[in-house]
Design a protein around this motif. Structure first.
Motif, short mmCIF file in Angstrom:
data_model
loop_
_atom_site.label_atom_id
_atom_site.label_comp_id
_atom_site.label_asym_id
_atom_site.label_seq_id
_atom_site.Cartn_x
_atom_site.Cartn_y
_atom_site.Cartn_z
N ASN A 248 0.78 -1.25 0.00
CA ASN A 248 0.00 0.00 0.00
C ASN A 248 0.81 1.29 0.00
O ASN A 248 0.27 2.35 -0.33
N ALA A 249 2.09 1.22 0.39
CA ALA A 249 2.80 2.48 0.64
C ALA A 249 3.13 3.25 -0.63
O ALA A 249 3.50 4.43 -0.56
N HIS A 250 2.96 2.62 -1.81
CA HIS A 250 3.18 3.36 -3.06
C HIS A 250 2.18 4.52 -3.18
O HIS A 250 2.40 5.44 -3.96
N LEU A 251 1.09 4.47 -2.41
CA LEU A 251 0.08 5.53 -2.46
C LEU A 251 0.60 6.85 -1.90
O LEU A 251 0.04 7.91 -2.17
N LEU A 252 1.65 6.80 -1.14
CA LEU A 252 2.18 8.01 -0.49
C LEU A 252 3.00 8.85 -1.48
O LEU A 252 3.91 8.35 -2.13
N THR A 253 2.66 10.14 -1.58
CA THR A 253 3.44 11.07 -2.39
C THR A 253 4.61 11.56 -1.55
O THR A 253 4.41 12.13 -0.48
N THR A 254 5.83 11.36 -2.04
CA THR A 254 7.00 11.69 -1.22
C THR A 254 7.79 12.88 -1.77
O THR A 254 8.81 13.24 -1.19
N ALA A 255 7.33 13.47 -2.89
CA ALA A 255 7.99 14.66 -3.42
C ALA A 255 6.95 15.60 -3.99
O ALA A 255 6.03 15.14 -4.67
N PRO A 256 7.02 16.92 -3.73
CA PRO A 256 8.05 17.53 -2.87
C PRO A 256 7.81 17.19 -1.40
O PRO A 256 6.72 16.78 -1.02
N TRP A 257 8.85 17.38 -0.60
CA TRP A 257 8.75 17.06 0.83
C TRP A 257 9.48 18.14 1.62
O TRP A 257 10.52 18.64 1.18
N SER A 258 8.90 18.51 2.73
CA SER A 258 9.63 19.43 3.62
C SER A 258 9.37 19.03 5.07
O SER A 258 8.40 18.33 5.37
N ILE A 259 10.26 19.45 5.92
CA ILE A 259 10.14 19.17 7.35
C ILE A 259 10.02 20.52 8.08
O ILE A 259 10.86 21.40 7.89
N THR A 260 8.96 20.65 8.86
CA THR A 260 8.82 21.83 9.70
C THR A 260 9.67 21.61 10.95
O THR A 260 9.50 20.61 11.65
N ALA B 250 10.02 6.39 3.48
CA ALA B 250 10.41 7.45 2.55
C ALA B 250 9.62 8.73 2.83
O ALA B 250 8.48 8.65 3.29
N PRO B 251 10.22 9.88 2.53
CA PRO B 251 11.57 10.01 1.99
C PRO B 251 12.64 10.10 3.08
O PRO B 251 13.81 10.03 2.78
N ILE B 252 12.21 10.22 4.34
CA ILE B 252 13.20 10.38 5.41
C ILE B 252 12.62 9.90 6.73
O ILE B 252 11.49 10.25 7.09
N ARG B 253 13.37 9.06 7.44
CA ARG B 253 12.90 8.50 8.70
C ARG B 253 14.05 8.51 9.71
O ARG B 253 15.22 8.63 9.35
N LEU B 254 13.65 8.38 10.97
CA LEU B 254 14.62 8.32 12.05
C LEU B 254 15.13 6.88 12.21
O LEU B 254 14.38 5.94 11.97
N VAL B 255 16.39 6.72 12.63
CA VAL B 255 16.90 5.39 13.03
C VAL B 255 17.69 5.57 14.33
O VAL B 255 18.69 6.30 14.36
N VAL B 256 17.20 4.93 15.40
CA VAL B 256 17.87 4.97 16.70
C VAL B 256 18.19 3.52 17.08
O VAL B 256 17.35 2.83 17.64
N PRO B 257 19.39 3.04 16.76
CA PRO B 257 19.63 1.58 16.74
C PRO B 257 19.64 0.91 18.10
O PRO B 257 19.50 -0.31 18.16
#
Ligand SMILES: Nc1nc2c(c(=O)[nH]1)N[C@H]1C(S)=C(S)[C@@H](COP(=O)(O)O)O[C@H]1N2
Ligand SMILES: [Mo]
Length: 312
Positions: free
Chosen positions: A87-99, A215-222
């Motif tokens: 299902n995740a192809h439904l997500l539009t990932t561009a343009p993208w910004s982070i507040t 996508a397009p950007i996620r956190l990783v805290v190993p």
């Protein structure tokens, strides 16, 4: 390139994906499991299904692309492990910004392209341990969160960092169900967020990160359970008090704010002493869970004097 944050694993240790997949095929043809390949790297192999085997940092082998991208948790796209890939192809990932807002010198909307223009992407091969007691080893591409926070300028009063996932019901069929209080939110203490192990990931295996992986950007805290590694981030807020986190709100008895990987503190409904390493060929390999997911040397000092049972 030596990199102390990958537990001795460097780019040279990563088997190129095609070679890795081919070798698995070759070994399968010889009647040997992928576990036998790990044996060549020095990992003792008992051959017993479900046997608990030692975790050896030098024998860590990244999971295959197929495993990492088809077995996912991203509840906004459904709660089954294969829903996100479908299902995740439904997500539009561009343009993208982070507040980026709250206690920062330069609050505002940061276009992802502008952010990436100022960051150096590097590879980090990290263990990834879900609270559900499965794990993988993932070759992420990304940059340190500390560098992004520095762009915005952290004010001295800031003590925590809050994160928010994009919330678009029309693109996220799973949000029709009140499984969690949408949008998905997470948080870290500022020193955890600024730790050099904490990264913002934009890729896996040198390729753009697939939608199902955040996508397009996620956190990783190993060193924390996987749910802390929030996906598809649209807001980062610096605060002076501990922010709410989705899983803690949903089940405060089961999911704490810290959620550090800890084999000595069980989930109320299951043991956290061992984990099922996804993949690995013929055998479902159970390995012991490591304190702070194997990053104890790097992060234990963050929790000096804290009761980790109380602060789970
Ligand atoms: N927004 C959002 N982020 C999320 C999740 C989620 O459902 N929604 N699941 C979490 C959980 S429980 C895990 S284990 C990891 C899974 O990451 P992966 O699918 O890339 O392996 O993402 C975390 N981040
Ligand atoms: Mo998870």
């Amino acid at each position: 390139m030596a990199n102390r944050w990958t537990n001795k694993l460097t780019r040279a240790d990563v088997t190129p994906e095609n070679v890795f997949l081919n070798r698995r095929k070759v070994l399968a043809g010889l009647g040997l499991g992928a576990g036998a390949a790990a044996g060549l790297g020095g990992l003792a192999l008992s051959g017993m299904p479900g046997a608990v085997q030692a975790q050896d940092a030098d024998a860590l082998e990244p999971n295959a692309w197929e495993e990492i991208t088809s077995y996912c948790n991203y509840y906004e796209f459904g709660t089954n492990k294969d829903d996100p890939a479908r299902n995740a192809h439904l997500l539009t990932t561009a343009p993208w910004s982070i507040t980026i807002d709250g206690l920062v010198e330069k609050p505002g909307d940061y276009a992802l392209d502008d952010i990436l223009g100022q960051m150096t992407i590097e590879e980090r091969i990290y263990r990834f341990r879900c609270v559900e007691a499965w794990s993988m080893v993932v070759p992420w591409n990304g940059f340190e969160l500390a560098d992004l926070l520095a762009l915005a300028g952290v004010k001295p009063e800031a003590r925590y960092v809050a994160f928010e996932t994009v919330y678009r019901p029309e693109e996220m069929p799973g949000t029709r169900y009140p499984v969690l209080d949408w949008p998905y939110v997470e948080g870290l203490r500022l020193d955890e967020a600024q730790h050099p192990l904490t990264i913002m990931a934009t890729g896996i295996y040198g390729k753009t990160i697939p939608n199902q992986n955040g996508a397009p950007i996620r956190l990783v805290v190993p060193w924390k359970y996987g749910f802390k590694s929030i996906k598809s981030i649209v807001r980062i807020t610096l605060t002076d008090s501990q922010p709410p986190t989705s899983w803690n709100v949903a089940g405060p008895r089961e999911y704490g704010f810290y959620s550090n990987v800890n084999p000595n503190v069980d989930h109320p409904r299951w043991s956290q002493a061992t984990e099922r390493r996804i993949g690995g060929g013929l055998f479902a390999r159970r390995v012991p869970t490591l304190m702070f997911n194997g990053y104890e040397d790097e992060v234990a000092a963050l929790y000096d004097g804290m009761d980790l049972r109380q602060n789970f």
